[in-house]
Design an enzyme around this catalytic site. Structure first.
Site, PDB file in Angstrom:
ATOM      1  CG  MET A  88      12.040  44.030  33.132  1.00 24.08           C
ATOM      2  SD  MET A  88      12.665  44.576  31.554  1.00 24.08           S
ATOM      3  CE  MET A  88      11.160  44.929  30.687  1.00 24.08           C
ATOM      4  N   GLY A  89       9.964  45.672  37.247  1.00 24.91           N
ATOM      5  CA  GLY A  89       9.331  46.717  38.057  1.00 24.91           C
ATOM      6  C   GLY A  89       8.088  47.286  37.403  1.00 24.91           C
TER       7      GLY A  89
ATOM      8  CD  GLN B 227      14.084  42.437  28.646  1.00 23.12           C
ATOM      9  OE1 GLN B 227      14.724  41.746  29.441  1.00 23.12           O
ATOM     10  NE2 GLN B 227      12.762  42.359  28.554  1.00 23.12           N
TER      11      GLN B 227
ATOM     12  NE  ARG C 199       6.684  47.243  26.561  1.00 20.98           N
ATOM     13  CZ  ARG C 199       7.803  47.823  26.174  1.00 20.98           C
ATOM     14  NH1 ARG C 199       7.789  49.062  25.790  1.00 20.98           N
ATOM     15  NH2 ARG C 199       8.936  47.148  26.158  1.00 20.98           N
TER      16      ARG C 199
ATOM     17  CG  HIS D 100       4.701  42.421  37.838  1.00 23.05           C
ATOM     18  ND1 HIS D 100       4.359  43.670  37.375  1.00 23.05           N
ATOM     19  CD2 HIS D 100       5.632  41.956  36.984  1.00 23.05           C
ATOM     20  CE1 HIS D 100       5.069  43.942  36.292  1.00 23.05           C
ATOM     21  NE2 HIS D 100       5.850  42.919  36.029  1.00 23.05           N
TER      22      HIS D 100
ATOM     23  CD  GLN E 202      10.217  37.130  29.015  1.00 24.58           C
ATOM     24  OE1 GLN E 202      10.612  38.166  28.505  1.00 24.58           O
ATOM     25  NE2 GLN E 202       9.566  37.125  30.161  1.00 24.58           N
TER      26      GLN E 202
ATOM     27  CB  SER F 255       1.228  45.586  29.983  1.00 26.42           C
ATOM     28  OG  SER F 255       2.450  46.099  29.502  1.00 26.42           O
TER      29      SER F 255
HETATM   30  P1  AMP Z   1       7.987  42.228  33.205  1.00 22.07           P
HETATM   31  O1  AMP Z   1       8.164  43.026  34.449  1.00 22.07           O
HETATM   32  O2  AMP Z   1       7.038  42.832  32.219  1.00 22.07           O
HETATM   33  O3  AMP Z   1       9.305  41.799  32.591  1.00 22.07           O
HETATM   34  O4  AMP Z   1       7.268  40.880  33.653  1.00 22.07           O
HETATM   35  C1  AMP Z   1       7.766  40.066  34.670  1.00 22.07           C
HETATM   36  C2  AMP Z   1       7.006  38.766  34.679  1.00 22.07           C
HETATM   37  O5  AMP Z   1       5.616  39.022  34.906  1.00 22.07           O
HETATM   38  C3  AMP Z   1       7.099  37.997  33.342  1.00 22.07           C
HETATM   39  O6  AMP Z   1       7.218  36.612  33.620  1.00 22.07           O
HETATM   40  C4  AMP Z   1       5.783  38.336  32.686  1.00 22.07           C
HETATM   41  O7  AMP Z   1       5.356  37.341  31.764  1.00 22.07           O
HETATM   42  C5  AMP Z   1       4.852  38.403  33.877  1.00 22.07           C
HETATM   43  N1  AMP Z   1       3.682  39.205  33.560  1.00 22.07           N
HETATM   44  C6  AMP Z   1       3.651  40.482  33.092  1.00 22.07           C
HETATM   45  N2  AMP Z   1       2.389  40.885  32.869  1.00 22.07           N
HETATM   46  C7  AMP Z   1       1.585  39.842  33.195  1.00 22.07           C
HETATM   47  C8  AMP Z   1       0.167  39.628  33.199  1.00 22.07           C
HETATM   48  N3  AMP Z   1      -0.674  40.566  32.803  1.00 22.07           N
HETATM   49  N4  AMP Z   1      -0.295  38.432  33.614  1.00 22.07           N
HETATM   50  C9  AMP Z   1       0.558  37.478  34.040  1.00 22.07           C
HETATM   51  N5  AMP Z   1       1.898  37.612  34.061  1.00 22.07           N
HETATM   52  C10 AMP Z   1       2.407  38.769  33.646  1.00 22.07           C
END
Ligand code: AMP
Length: 271
Positions: free
Chosen positions: A26-27, A57, A183, A33, A149, A181
């Site tokens: 989601m960028g 979501q 966030r 990432h 998820q 994260s």
């Molecule tokens: P998101 O952009 O938050 O939807 O995350 C995209 C992907 O990156 C998802 O598969 C997340 O589980 C993974 N992801 C996000 N944060 C982390 C992290 N700190 N460590 C490993 N994978 C992550």
């Protein structure tokens, strides 16, 4: 690096490519990432990263509008990482067709985040199902950070006999233990420190349980989290990853799953 905003153009480009390694995001890209993308590059074939903040979501509109976005920075990073294809779909591109597969929602969706975020996993599966149909990747890279998820996407893929394999990727943390994260961009310094203290506290609890020095007492743990500066604990649960049930004896391997608020920012972790 080729950027696509339309699924038709993307599909034309990747039609004859056998092995696509797909990293949905989601960028607001960070080290978590990056580790997924780097892993995808070690696989044969081409890699493809999508950036799409999926409105379906988010159960609160404010959460969707305040979700941190930084496309310019993301694209510069993806260029440095030498990603082959970027897909930046519009809302219409994703939602204007009827997918072949109906989404399958396993009952585990009712637990943890599913309890307080009504419709969240339906929204996730809806969009992932569409991405899988558009891209037909050989592999999809998903972070264990979002364990529930990952589990539910796996159940959907198996049930609908989709020809994509999940590559689970380990959790990446900041130096102070806080899970990376998008966030975190909405946290101030104090809140970021509190998140670090929460991590240390829960890690310690886990160690004590393993050494049989602590019996799981959720009420007490919640009280202590509030003392650390947490505004509200959404849930804290202990699960054996094989049974998805609370561990019954001290020898069972388990993880602590937590979701909590620091002001209006909701953070999740599993330790
Ligand atoms: P998101 O952009 O938050 O939807 O995350 C995209 C992907 O990156 C998802 O598969 C997340 O589980 C993974 N992801 C996000 N944060 C982390 C992290 N700190 N460590 C490993 N994978 C992550």
């Amino acid at each position: 690096m080729k950027i696509f905003k339309s699924k038709h153009k993307l599909q034309k480009e990747i039609l004859n490519i056998k092995n696509i390694s797909f990293v949905p995001t989601m960028g607001g890209l960070h080290k978590g990432h990056i580790s997924l993308i780097k892993k995808s590059k070690t696989f044969k074939g081409k890699n493809l990263v999508s950036i799409f903040v999926n409105p379906k979501q988010f159960n609160r509109k404010k959460d969707f509008t305040t979700y941190p976005r930084n496309l310019k920075k993301d694209l510069a990073l993806l260029k440095r990482l030498k990603v082959d294809f970027i897909y930046l779909p519009t809302h219409k591109d994703i939602f204007s067709f009827r997918p072949r597969n109906k989404i399958f929602i396993d009952k585990f969706s009712k637990k943890l985040c599913g309890k307080s975020r009504k419709g969240h996993f339906e929204g996730v599966l809806n969009v992932v199902n569409r991405f899988l149909e558009i891209i037909n990747p050989k592999y999809i890279f998903l972070g264990v950070k979002d364990f529930q998820q990952l589990y539910l996407i796996n159940k959907h893929i198996l049930k609908r006999k989709i020809n994509t394999k999940i590559v689970p990727c380990k959790i990446i943390r900041e130096k102070n233990g806080v899970v990376c994260s998008t966030r975190n961009n909405n946290l101030n310094k104090n809140q970021f420190n509190t998140a670090s203290n929460v991590y240390s506290y829960l890690r310690n609890i886990k160690k004590l349980i393993k050494r049989e020095l602590y019996n799981i007492d959720i009420i007490n743990i919640k009280k202590n989290l509030i003392k650390l500066g947490v505004k509200n604990v959404d849930y804290i649960e202990f699960f054996n990853l094989n049974t998805l049930k609370k561990p019954k004896n001290k020898k069972e391997k388990f993880k602590i799953f937590v979701a909590y608020y620091l002001n209006n920012v909701r953070l999740i972790d599993n330790i």
